[in-house]
Design a protein around this motif. Structure first.
Motif, PDB file in Angstrom:
ATOM      1  N   LYS A   1       6.934   1.891   8.340  1.00  0.00           N
ATOM      2  CA  LYS A   1       8.228   2.503   8.002  1.00  0.00           C
ATOM      3  C   LYS A   1       8.865   1.807   6.802  1.00  0.00           C
ATOM      4  CE  LYS A   1       9.198   4.215  12.605  1.00  0.00           C
ATOM      5  NZ  LYS A   1       9.929   4.028  13.844  1.00  0.00           N
ATOM      6  N   LEU A   2       8.739   0.492   6.750  1.00  0.00           N
ATOM      7  CA  LEU A   2       9.318  -0.254   5.638  1.00  0.00           C
ATOM      8  C   LEU A   2       8.623   0.087   4.326  1.00  0.00           C
ATOM      9  CD1 LEU A   2       9.743  -3.718   7.412  1.00  0.00           C
ATOM     10  CD2 LEU A   2      11.591  -2.161   6.731  1.00  0.00           C
ATOM     11  N   VAL A   3       7.296   0.151   4.336  1.00  0.00           N
ATOM     12  CA  VAL A   3       6.564   0.446   3.102  1.00  0.00           C
ATOM     13  C   VAL A   3       6.815   1.883   2.651  1.00  0.00           C
ATOM     14  CG1 VAL A   3       4.266   1.280   3.841  1.00  0.00           C
ATOM     15  CG2 VAL A   3       4.453  -0.245   1.895  1.00  0.00           C
ATOM     16  N   GLN A   4       6.981   2.798   3.587  1.00  0.00           N
ATOM     17  CA  GLN A   4       7.267   4.186   3.227  1.00  0.00           C
ATOM     18  C   GLN A   4       8.626   4.301   2.541  1.00  0.00           C
ATOM     19  OE1 GLN A   4       6.666   6.116   7.032  1.00  0.00           O
ATOM     20  NE2 GLN A   4       4.518   6.565   6.570  1.00  0.00           N
ATOM     21  N   THR A   5       9.584   3.510   2.989  1.00  0.00           N
ATOM     22  CA  THR A   5      10.906   3.483   2.362  1.00  0.00           C
ATOM     23  C   THR A   5      10.788   3.006   0.915  1.00  0.00           C
ATOM     24  OG1 THR A   5      12.004   3.087   4.459  1.00  0.00           O
ATOM     25  CG2 THR A   5      13.199   2.418   2.494  1.00  0.00           C
ATOM     26  N   GLY A   6      10.031   1.941   0.698  1.00  0.00           N
ATOM     27  CA  GLY A   6       9.823   1.443  -0.664  1.00  0.00           C
ATOM     28  C   GLY A   6       9.064   2.432  -1.528  1.00  0.00           C
ATOM     29  N   SER A   7       8.086   3.084  -0.934  1.00  0.00           N
ATOM     30  CA  SER A   7       7.251   4.036  -1.658  1.00  0.00           C
ATOM     31  C   SER A   7       8.069   5.216  -2.189  1.00  0.00           C
ATOM     32  CB  SER A   7       6.131   4.538  -0.743  1.00  0.00           C
ATOM     33  OG  SER A   7       5.356   5.513  -1.396  1.00  0.00           O
ATOM     34  N   LYS A   8       9.023   5.684  -1.399  1.00  0.00           N
ATOM     35  CA  LYS A   8       9.867   6.804  -1.850  1.00  0.00           C
ATOM     36  C   LYS A   8      10.597   6.444  -3.134  1.00  0.00           C
ATOM     37  CE  LYS A   8      10.586   8.682   2.735  1.00  0.00           C
ATOM     38  NZ  LYS A   8      11.496   8.715   3.878  1.00  0.00           N
ATOM     39  N   GLU A   9      11.019   5.198  -3.252  1.00  0.00           N
ATOM     40  CA  GLU A   9      11.752   4.761  -4.440  1.00  0.00           C
ATOM     41  C   GLU A   9      10.906   4.862  -5.706  1.00  0.00           C
ATOM     42  OE1 GLU A   9      14.943   3.898  -4.807  1.00  0.00           O
ATOM     43  OE2 GLU A   9      15.343   4.173  -2.670  1.00  0.00           O
ATOM     44  N   VAL A  10       9.620   4.614  -5.597  1.00  0.00           N
ATOM     45  CA  VAL A  10       8.746   4.632  -6.780  1.00  0.00           C
ATOM     46  C   VAL A  10       7.985   5.949  -6.924  1.00  0.00           C
ATOM     47  CG1 VAL A  10       8.526   2.129  -6.900  1.00  0.00           C
ATOM     48  CG2 VAL A  10       6.862   3.434  -5.555  1.00  0.00           C
ATOM     49  N   GLY A  11       8.448   6.979  -6.206  1.00  0.00           N
ATOM     50  CA  GLY A  11       7.849   8.303  -6.332  1.00  0.00           C
ATOM     51  C   GLY A  11       6.602   8.512  -5.513  1.00  0.00           C
ATOM     52  N   GLY A  12       6.364   7.640  -4.540  1.00  0.00           N
ATOM     53  CA  GLY A  12       5.203   7.787  -3.670  1.00  0.00           C
ATOM     54  C   GLY A  12       5.478   8.796  -2.565  1.00  0.00           C
ATOM     55  N   LYS A  13       4.429   9.176  -1.872  1.00  0.00           N
ATOM     56  CA  LYS A  13       4.563  10.201  -0.835  1.00  0.00           C
ATOM     57  C   LYS A  13       4.213   9.678   0.540  1.00  0.00           C
ATOM     58  CE  LYS A  13       3.830  14.069  -3.843  1.00  0.00           C
ATOM     59  NZ  LYS A  13       3.034  14.276  -4.976  1.00  0.00           N
ATOM     60  N   GLY A  14       4.380   8.386   0.753  1.00  0.00           N
ATOM     61  CA  GLY A  14       4.063   7.894   2.084  1.00  0.00           C
ATOM     62  C   GLY A  14       3.583   6.482   2.078  1.00  0.00           C
ATOM     63  N   GLY A  15       2.424   6.288   2.629  1.00  0.00           N
ATOM     64  CA  GLY A  15       1.878   4.958   2.809  1.00  0.00           C
ATOM     65  C   GLY A  15       1.385   4.851   4.232  1.00  0.00           C
ATOM     66  N   GLY A  16       0.661   3.806   4.502  1.00  0.00           N
ATOM     67  CA  GLY A  16       0.149   3.672   5.854  1.00  0.00           C
ATOM     68  C   GLY A  16      -0.426   2.308   6.104  1.00  0.00           C
ATOM     69  N   GLY A  17      -0.853   2.139   7.331  1.00  0.00           N
ATOM     70  CA  GLY A  17      -1.417   0.871   7.750  1.00  0.00           C
ATOM     71  C   GLY A  17      -1.158   0.648   9.217  1.00  0.00           C
ATOM     72  N   ARG A  18      -0.809  -0.580   9.548  1.00  0.00           N
ATOM     73  CA  ARG A  18      -0.520  -0.959  10.933  1.00  0.00           C
ATOM     74  C   ARG A  18       0.934  -1.443  11.003  1.00  0.00           C
ATOM     75  NH1 ARG A  18      -4.776  -4.341   9.347  1.00  0.00           N
ATOM     76  NH2 ARG A  18      -3.311  -6.061   9.644  1.00  0.00           N
ATOM     77  N   PRO A  19       1.465  -1.592  12.196  1.00  0.00           N
ATOM     78  CA  PRO A  19       2.851  -2.073  12.315  1.00  0.00           C
ATOM     79  C   PRO A  19       3.084  -3.439  11.670  1.00  0.00           C
ATOM     80  CG  PRO A  19       2.135  -1.140  14.400  1.00  0.00           C
ATOM     81  CD  PRO A  19       0.923  -1.174  13.500  1.00  0.00           C
ATOM     82  N   ASP A  20       2.024  -4.266  11.576  1.00  0.00           N
ATOM     83  CA  ASP A  20       2.193  -5.596  10.994  1.00  0.00           C
ATOM     84  C   ASP A  20       1.818  -5.675   9.512  1.00  0.00           C
ATOM     85  OD1 ASP A  20      -0.554  -5.221  11.625  1.00  0.00           O
ATOM     86  OD2 ASP A  20      -0.868  -7.381  11.570  1.00  0.00           O
ATOM     87  N   MET A  21       1.141  -4.660   8.971  1.00  0.00           N
ATOM     88  CA  MET A  21       0.713  -4.683   7.567  1.00  0.00           C
ATOM     89  C   MET A  21       0.507  -3.254   7.078  1.00  0.00           C
ATOM     90  SD  MET A  21      -0.385  -6.604   4.920  1.00  0.00           S
ATOM     91  CE  MET A  21      -0.926  -8.165   5.590  1.00  0.00           C
ATOM     92  N   ALA A  22       1.178  -2.910   5.989  1.00  0.00           N
ATOM     93  CA  ALA A  22       1.038  -1.555   5.461  1.00  0.00           C
ATOM     94  C   ALA A  22       1.091  -1.584   3.939  1.00  0.00           C
ATOM     95  CB  ALA A  22       2.152  -0.661   6.014  1.00  0.00           C
ATOM     96  N   GLN A  23       0.489  -0.555   3.326  1.00  0.00           N
ATOM     97  CA  GLN A  23       0.483  -0.439   1.869  1.00  0.00           C
ATOM     98  C   GLN A  23       0.816   0.980   1.454  1.00  0.00           C
ATOM     99  OE1 GLN A  23      -3.461  -2.566   0.926  1.00  0.00           O
ATOM    100  NE2 GLN A  23      -2.139  -3.091  -0.805  1.00  0.00           N
ATOM    101  N   ALA A  24       1.385   1.083   0.253  1.00  0.00           N
ATOM    102  CA  ALA A  24       1.716   2.382  -0.326  1.00  0.00           C
ATOM    103  C   ALA A  24       1.715   2.226  -1.836  1.00  0.00           C
ATOM    104  CB  ALA A  24       3.084   2.849   0.173  1.00  0.00           C
ATOM    105  N   GLY A  25       1.996   3.315  -2.511  1.00  0.00           N
ATOM    106  CA  GLY A  25       2.051   3.254  -3.956  1.00  0.00           C
ATOM    107  C   GLY A  25       2.885   4.378  -4.510  1.00  0.00           C
ATOM    108  N   GLY A  26       2.973   4.392  -5.827  1.00  0.00           N
ATOM    109  CA  GLY A  26       3.723   5.434  -6.501  1.00  0.00           C
ATOM    110  C   GLY A  26       3.582   5.280  -8.004  1.00  0.00           C
ATOM    111  N   PRO A  27       4.042   6.270  -8.744  1.00  0.00           N
ATOM    112  CA  PRO A  27       3.858   6.253 -10.188  1.00  0.00           C
ATOM    113  C   PRO A  27       5.004   5.628 -11.000  1.00  0.00           C
ATOM    114  CG  PRO A  27       4.599   8.414  -9.496  1.00  0.00           C
ATOM    115  CD  PRO A  27       4.437   7.586  -8.245  1.00  0.00           C
ATOM    116  N   ASP A  28       6.202   5.469 -10.431  1.00  0.00           N
ATOM    117  CA  ASP A  28       7.381   5.089 -11.210  1.00  0.00           C
ATOM    118  C   ASP A  28       7.585   3.577 -11.267  1.00  0.00           C
ATOM    119  OD1 ASP A  28       9.766   4.895 -12.546  1.00  0.00           O
ATOM    120  OD2 ASP A  28      10.808   6.395 -11.327  1.00  0.00           O
ATOM    121  N   VAL A  29       7.001   2.952 -12.292  1.00  0.00           N
ATOM    122  CA  VAL A  29       7.089   1.494 -12.427  1.00  0.00           C
ATOM    123  C   VAL A  29       8.497   1.012 -12.752  1.00  0.00           C
ATOM    124  CG1 VAL A  29       4.662   1.221 -13.048  1.00  0.00           C
ATOM    125  CG2 VAL A  29       6.354   1.530 -14.851  1.00  0.00           C
TER     126      VAL A  29
END
Length: 167
Positions: A121-149
């Motif tokens: 949930k935390l990584v998805q929140t960050g991902s929205k800021e940089v134009g990402g569409k989600g992210g995933g992983g486990r409750p203890d570790m997750a990754q996401a991305g986006g295009p807006d540097v």
């Protein structure tokens, strides 16, 4: 045969030495990658035994490390997260990096806080800021991305805000 000729010529060795030279180059590359990774970790401040008290921010009673990094490959973020988690013992770590024109975000939550916070949930929140569409992983570790540097700092801020709401 043509390929072997090209390899021998390129490596400046005889045909019989091509396999050994290739093996030596591969080993040298692996060694250099490890050295580069260690140098990046030292630069980020997560090197083993480092004192990162200045990187830790308290959000309520939760320790938080949030860093924006430059040119750290996404595949190295999980290792950095683990090192920071080990150093703070209890808390949340969020790392955002720009590499090859894209943003990568990784969030880690220490074991004791998993009932309170979810890294996905935390990584998805960050991902929205940089134009990402989600992210995933486990409750203890997750990754996401986006295009807006240009919004990497906002990604950290939005993760902090969500931690504050969930405390």
């Amino acid at each position: 045969q043509e390929l072997l000729d090209r390899a021998a010529n390129l490596l400046k060795v005889s045909y019989s030495e091509v396999p050994n030279r290739i093996e030596a180059l591969i080993n040298e590359r692996r060694k250099l990658e490890k050295e580069l990774m260690a140098a990046r970790r030292a630069q980020v401040g997560s090197g083993s035994g480092g004192n990162n008290a200045s990187l830790v921010k308290n959000i309520g009673e939760t320790k938080f490390i949030g860093r924006v990094l430059d040119d750290v490959p996404a595949r190295e973020l999980k290792g950095l997260i683990d090192e920071f988690k080990n150093q703070i013992n209890s808390g949340v770590v969020a790392l955002v990096t720009k590499n090859e024109g894209k943003v990568s975000i990784a969030v880690g939550v220490t074991e004791d806080l998993l009932k309170k916070f979810n890294a996905v949930k935390l990584v998805q929140t960050g991902s929205k800021e940089v134009g990402g569409k989600g992210g995933g992983g486990r409750p203890d570790m997750a990754q996401a991305g986006g295009p807006d540097v240009s919004k990497m700092n906002q990604a950290i801020t939005s993760i902090e805000e969500l931690i504050l709401k969930q405390k």
